[in-house]
Structures are given as C-alpha cells and as structure tokens.
Scaffold this motif. Sequence first.
Motif: not given
Length: 189
Positions: A126-132, A160-172
């Motif tokens: 339900m969106g918790f612990g999800e990685a993007l 080991n792939a680059p990932k981020f949390k939904p609340s912490e989207a990186p600058e592309f």
Amino acid sequence: MLFEEEKDGSSGAKAGSNPDHTRSAFQDRAQPTSSGPDWSTIGLGLAAAGVAAGAAFLARSKAKAHDEFELRLQTDENVRLISSSKVQGTPVVGRSGEHLGKIENFMVDKYTGRVAYAVMSFGGTMGFGEALFPLPWSYLNYDIAKDGYILNITKEQLANAPKFKPSEAPEFDTRYRQNVAQFYGRASI
C-alpha cells in the motif's frame, strides 16, 4: 459584305453618324450594348468564385484530416504506438522470467518528445516500503507472450540499481542520467 468596309451612306449606316467615317461589320457587332448582360465578365466572376470555393474546400478537408489523425494518434493503439494509460501498470519481468515490478509512469523529454525513462515500482505494501527505479526506455523490450516488458537483468542485479523513494524523487540531471544508463548498460551484458 461582312469584310467590306461600309460608308455611312450605304445600307448598314447608322442614323446620325458621320458620313466620312468608315467601319467594318465586325466592329459594329463587337461593341457592347446596354440591352443585355456582359457574359464575359459574368463568366470570369463565376470562375473566380469557383476557384475560391475550391480552395476553401481543400483547406477544410486538410484541416479535418489533420484533426482526425491527431484524435486517432491520441486514442488508438497500433504496432508502433501505445497509450500511456496502457503502459502504466504493465509488468516488468527479468531475464529469467521473474517478476521485477510494474511501470508506474514514464518521463518524457520536454524538448524532444521522447520517452527518457520508465519509472518502475517494486515492493512495499500500500505504498509503504516501495522503491522506484528509473529504467532507460531503450533497455525495455515488450514481450507479447509475457504481456509485459522484459528488462535484461536479474532480481539480484536490481537490488543494486539506482532507486529512490516516492517522497524523495532525485533531480534527473545529466550526471544522474549517466549513472542510470551506465548501470543498465553494464548489467545487461
């Protein structure tokens, strides 16, 4: 008598004309009279109106065809095109067939209009612990039999792939994009 010149004193003379003036029979007939319409002017006017109407019809036809094409482009799926709504939620499968995640959305370059990355979600409840995971679009291959996209890596490599949390989207930015492309370039070998 038609080609002969007539003097005003002869049988074809007009009343009140100068007796020394000569005219041919064709010149008398070529003069417009006020008793009927000028058909040559009317014909030219009708021809111009026809050309204008034809040009307007062609312009409307082209605009209508363009509008219909744009509508089909936005709504139809075909061999080369797929609607963004159909991409979202599509499974992503690893090289050995294991489920890796699903496509959440994709990022489109504003200037070129090309898809730069698909964003795949993995894990969580339900969106918790999800990685993007940003996946370079060029590394995804659609497989009809699997009804999903194949990513040529394993689940272990994905850890080991680059990932981020939904609340912490990186600058592309350029550096981040290069790191992502390098990772998937090495992993897919």
